[in-house]
Design a protein around this motif. Structure first.
Motif, PDB file in Angstrom:
ATOM      1  N   LEU A  91     -13.062  15.997 -13.647  1.00 17.49           N
ATOM      2  CA  LEU A  91     -11.921  15.179 -13.245  1.00 17.49           C
ATOM      3  C   LEU A  91     -11.360  14.360 -14.417  1.00 17.49           C
ATOM      4  CD1 LEU A  91     -10.342  14.719 -10.624  1.00 17.49           C
ATOM      5  CD2 LEU A  91     -11.792  12.730 -10.175  1.00 17.49           C
ATOM      6  N   LYS A  92     -12.191  14.106 -15.429  1.00 14.84           N
ATOM      7  CA  LYS A  92     -11.712  13.349 -16.596  1.00 14.84           C
ATOM      8  C   LYS A  92     -10.507  14.027 -17.230  1.00 14.84           C
ATOM      9  CE  LYS A  92     -16.198  11.404 -17.950  1.00 14.84           C
ATOM     10  NZ  LYS A  92     -17.261  11.405 -19.002  1.00 14.84           N
ATOM     11  N   GLY A  93     -10.477  15.358 -17.183  1.00 16.65           N
ATOM     12  CA  GLY A  93      -9.370  16.101 -17.777  1.00 16.65           C
ATOM     13  C   GLY A  93      -8.066  15.928 -17.023  1.00 16.65           C
ATOM     14  N   LYS A  94      -8.147  15.398 -15.796  1.00 14.71           N
ATOM     15  CA  LYS A  94      -6.947  15.157 -14.987  1.00 14.71           C
ATOM     16  C   LYS A  94      -6.925  13.696 -14.524  1.00 14.71           C
ATOM     17  CE  LYS A  94      -5.932  19.798 -13.171  1.00 14.71           C
ATOM     18  NZ  LYS A  94      -6.688  20.549 -14.159  1.00 14.71           N
ATOM     19  N   ARG A  95      -7.456  12.827 -15.349  1.00 14.71           N
ATOM     20  CA  ARG A  95      -7.607  11.413 -15.005  1.00 14.71           C
ATOM     21  C   ARG A  95      -6.281  10.781 -14.549  1.00 14.71           C
ATOM     22  NH1 ARG A  95     -10.723   6.809 -13.743  1.00 14.71           N
ATOM     23  NH2 ARG A  95      -9.706   4.983 -14.580  1.00 14.71           N
ATOM     24  N   SER A  96      -5.247  10.938 -15.331  1.00 12.55           N
ATOM     25  CA  SER A  96      -3.967  10.292 -15.008  1.00 12.55           C
ATOM     26  C   SER A  96      -3.417  10.784 -13.669  1.00 12.55           C
ATOM     27  CB  SER A  96      -2.942  10.542 -16.115  1.00 12.55           C
ATOM     28  OG  SER A  96      -3.356   9.933 -17.318  1.00 12.55           O
ATOM     29  N   PHE A  97      -3.496  12.087 -13.443  1.00  8.33           N
ATOM     30  CA  PHE A  97      -3.009  12.634 -12.182  1.00  8.33           C
ATOM     31  C   PHE A  97      -3.874  12.149 -11.020  1.00  8.33           C
ATOM     32  CE2 PHE A  97      -3.731  15.794  -8.848  1.00  8.33           C
ATOM     33  CZ  PHE A  97      -2.470  15.797  -8.265  1.00  8.33           C
ATOM     34  N   ALA A  98      -5.190  12.166 -11.199  1.00  6.78           N
ATOM     35  CA  ALA A  98      -6.104  11.764 -10.130  1.00  6.78           C
ATOM     36  C   ALA A  98      -5.846  10.324  -9.702  1.00  6.78           C
ATOM     37  CB  ALA A  98      -7.550  11.935 -10.585  1.00  6.78           C
ATOM     38  N   VAL A  99      -5.616   9.457 -10.677  1.00 10.91           N
ATOM     39  CA  VAL A  99      -5.333   8.053 -10.376  1.00 10.91           C
ATOM     40  C   VAL A  99      -4.000   7.931  -9.639  1.00 10.91           C
ATOM     41  CG1 VAL A  99      -4.805   5.790 -11.377  1.00 10.91           C
ATOM     42  CG2 VAL A  99      -6.705   7.156 -12.292  1.00 10.91           C
ATOM     43  N   PHE A 100      -2.974   8.630 -10.142  1.00 11.07           N
ATOM     44  CA  PHE A 100      -1.660   8.609  -9.496  1.00 11.07           C
ATOM     45  C   PHE A 100      -1.751   9.108  -8.062  1.00 11.07           C
ATOM     46  CE2 PHE A 100       1.948  11.182  -8.115  1.00 11.07           C
ATOM     47  CZ  PHE A 100       3.013  10.283  -8.210  1.00 11.07           C
ATOM     48  N   SER A 101      -2.393  10.241  -7.876  1.00 14.83           N
ATOM     49  CA  SER A 101      -2.488  10.869  -6.566  1.00 14.83           C
ATOM     50  C   SER A 101      -3.291  10.017  -5.588  1.00 14.83           C
ATOM     51  CB  SER A 101      -3.132  12.252  -6.704  1.00 14.83           C
ATOM     52  OG  SER A 101      -3.269  12.883  -5.456  1.00 14.83           O
ATOM     53  N   SER A 102      -4.417   9.477  -6.052  1.00 20.42           N
ATOM     54  CA  SER A 102      -5.291   8.687  -5.188  1.00 20.42           C
ATOM     55  C   SER A 102      -4.625   7.392  -4.744  1.00 20.42           C
ATOM     56  CB  SER A 102      -6.599   8.363  -5.912  1.00 20.42           C
ATOM     57  OG  SER A 102      -7.300   9.544  -6.249  1.00 20.42           O
ATOM     58  N   LYS A 103      -4.042   6.679  -5.686  1.00 22.87           N
ATOM     59  CA  LYS A 103      -3.434   5.393  -5.353  1.00 22.87           C
ATOM     60  C   LYS A 103      -2.192   5.565  -4.487  1.00 22.87           C
ATOM     61  CE  LYS A 103      -5.291   2.637  -9.135  1.00 22.87           C
ATOM     62  NZ  LYS A 103      -5.009   1.715 -10.264  1.00 22.87           N
ATOM     63  N   ARG A 104      -1.470   6.670  -4.687  1.00 24.26           N
ATOM     64  CA  ARG A 104      -0.268   6.901  -3.889  1.00 24.26           C
ATOM     65  C   ARG A 104      -0.630   7.260  -2.454  1.00 24.26           C
ATOM     66  NH1 ARG A 104       2.794  10.867  -2.052  1.00 24.26           N
ATOM     67  NH2 ARG A 104       1.312  12.434  -2.751  1.00 24.26           N
ATOM     68  N   SER A 105      -1.795   7.872  -2.273  1.00 24.52           N
ATOM     69  CA  SER A 105      -2.173   8.365  -0.943  1.00 24.52           C
ATOM     70  C   SER A 105      -3.140   7.463  -0.204  1.00 24.52           C
ATOM     71  CB  SER A 105      -2.802   9.757  -1.074  1.00 24.52           C
ATOM     72  OG  SER A 105      -1.916  10.644  -1.719  1.00 24.52           O
ATOM     73  N   ALA A 106      -3.681   6.477  -0.887  1.00 16.68           N
ATOM     74  CA  ALA A 106      -4.684   5.601  -0.268  1.00 16.68           C
ATOM     75  C   ALA A 106      -4.027   4.583   0.650  1.00 16.68           C
ATOM     76  CB  ALA A 106      -5.509   4.904  -1.345  1.00 16.68           C
ATOM     77  N   LYS A 107      -3.622   5.038   1.826  1.00 14.51           N
ATOM     78  CA  LYS A 107      -2.996   4.154   2.805  1.00 14.51           C
ATOM     79  C   LYS A 107      -3.642   4.367   4.163  1.00 14.51           C
ATOM     80  CE  LYS A 107       1.484   4.461   0.443  1.00 14.51           C
ATOM     81  NZ  LYS A 107       2.913   4.887   0.565  1.00 14.51           N
ATOM     82  N   GLY A 108      -3.983   3.278   4.826  1.00 17.62           N
ATOM     83  CA  GLY A 108      -4.554   3.373   6.152  1.00 17.62           C
ATOM     84  C   GLY A 108      -6.014   3.803   6.133  1.00 17.62           C
ATOM     85  N   MET A 109      -6.536   4.059   7.327  1.00 16.58           N
ATOM     86  CA  MET A 109      -7.937   4.443   7.492  1.00 16.58           C
ATOM     87  C   MET A 109      -8.070   5.971   7.452  1.00 16.58           C
ATOM     88  SD  MET A 109      -9.438   1.506   7.848  1.00 16.58           S
ATOM     89  CE  MET A 109     -11.036   1.928   8.568  1.00 16.58           C
ATOM     90  N   GLY A 110      -9.295   6.418   7.244  1.00 17.50           N
ATOM     91  CA  GLY A 110      -9.549   7.853   7.257  1.00 17.50           C
ATOM     92  C   GLY A 110      -9.323   8.506   5.916  1.00 17.50           C
ATOM     93  N   THR A 111      -9.572   9.805   5.881  1.00 15.86           N
ATOM     94  CA  THR A 111      -9.435  10.583   4.655  1.00 15.86           C
ATOM     95  C   THR A 111      -7.975  10.938   4.407  1.00 15.86           C
ATOM     96  OG1 THR A 111     -11.624  11.573   5.014  1.00 15.86           O
ATOM     97  CG2 THR A 111     -10.135  12.699   3.473  1.00 15.86           C
ATOM     98  N   PRO A 112      -7.458  10.639   3.206  1.00 13.48           N
ATOM     99  CA  PRO A 112      -6.067  11.017   2.893  1.00 13.48           C
ATOM    100  C   PRO A 112      -5.885  12.535   3.041  1.00 13.48           C
ATOM    101  CG  PRO A 112      -6.915   9.494   1.247  1.00 13.48           C
ATOM    102  CD  PRO A 112      -8.090   9.896   2.109  1.00 13.48           C
ATOM    103  N   LYS A 113      -4.700  12.959   3.468  1.00 15.99           N
ATOM    104  CA  LYS A 113      -4.446  14.385   3.676  1.00 15.99           C
ATOM    105  C   LYS A 113      -4.674  15.206   2.417  1.00 15.99           C
ATOM    106  CE  LYS A 113      -1.221  14.056   7.564  1.00 15.99           C
ATOM    107  NZ  LYS A 113       0.141  14.383   8.074  1.00 15.99           N
ATOM    108  N   ILE A 114      -4.383  14.625   1.264  1.00 17.53           N
ATOM    109  CA  ILE A 114      -4.540  15.387   0.021  1.00 17.53           C
ATOM    110  C   ILE A 114      -5.998  15.731  -0.258  1.00 17.53           C
ATOM    111  CG2 ILE A 114      -2.447  14.515  -1.096  1.00 17.53           C
ATOM    112  CD1 ILE A 114      -4.380  12.614  -2.677  1.00 17.53           C
TER     113      ILE A 114
END
Length: 217
Positions: A91-114
């Motif tokens: 995942l280190k090789g995609k660090r910037s994307f992983a952070v962008f994707s995680s923070k954008r999708s981390a809303k509400g309870m439960g597992t994000p759809k992504i």
């Protein structure tokens, strides 16, 4: 036909450059010189595209760790640790994307759809290594609870993933420490304990009811 990996990489480059998802599939496809139809042959939406990136990371991790010469000799605990360490190294090789994707999708309870596909592959992997651990006696085969071990392991994985997203330590050494401590504590709970011995003894007493009357003190 345009390759799946090309669309994934084009998408990653776009969101990291623009700081947001493309306005439409048409605009995104045109910018990267393939047709809208070709996009939909691979993905149904940008969320589906992101989901595929996370899922592929899990599949690649599992494929790589299973090629290790020592893999067959690993305990269930060691196999889980191998997955965790290898996944976050990849995942280190995609660090910037992983952070962008995680923070954008981390809303509400439960597992994000992504993370739906990621969770499915992780749980399939977990069920396999946990069952091996139960069969070898490494892990306790607790009625009703053993089937929930995979859920506990996924919760631990989710915790580490969120920890890694916010980890600013050199070489993400704090994440490595979180993996070691978290996975070991989780597997300690999966193993037999004095409580299990007490429950077994209780079952024995119930099964052999009436023994008290036969004993003389």
């Amino acid at each position: 036909m345009v390759a799946t990996e090309k669309i994934q990489n084009d998408y990653i480059n776009y969101v990291l450059t623009e700081g947001e998802q493309p306005k439409s599939v048409y605009i995104f496809a045109k910018k990267h010189e393939f047709s809208e139809e070709e996009f939909y042959q691979h993905f149904g939406s940008f969320e589906g595209l992101e989901q595929s990136i996370w899922t592929d990371l899990a599949l690649k991790t599992i494929a790589e760790i299973k090629t290790q010469e020592v893999w067959p000799q690993y305990s269930s605990r060691e196999k889980a640790l191998s997955f965790f360490y290898s996944f976050f190294e990849l995942l280190k090789g995609k660090r910037s994307f992983a952070v962008f994707s995680s923070k954008r999708s981390a809303k509400g309870m439960g597992t994000p759809k992504i993370w739906t596909g990621l969770k499915e592959e992780f749980e399939n992997f977990s069920v396999q290594i946990l069952q091996e651990g139960i069969e070898t006696g490494e892990l306790a085969d607790r009625k009703f609870l053993a089937n929930r071990y995979k859920d506990a392991l996924w919760i631990q994985f989710g915790f580490v993933l969120n920890f890694w997203v916010n980890d600013e330590s050199k070489g993400f050494e704090r994440t490595d420490e979180a993996i070691e401590k978290g996975v070991n504590v989780t597997f300690d709970l999966f193993q037999r304990s004095p409580v299990d011995n007490l429950l077994d003894y209780g079952k024995f007493l119930v099964k052999n009811g009436g023994f008290k009357e036969k004993m003389k003190f």
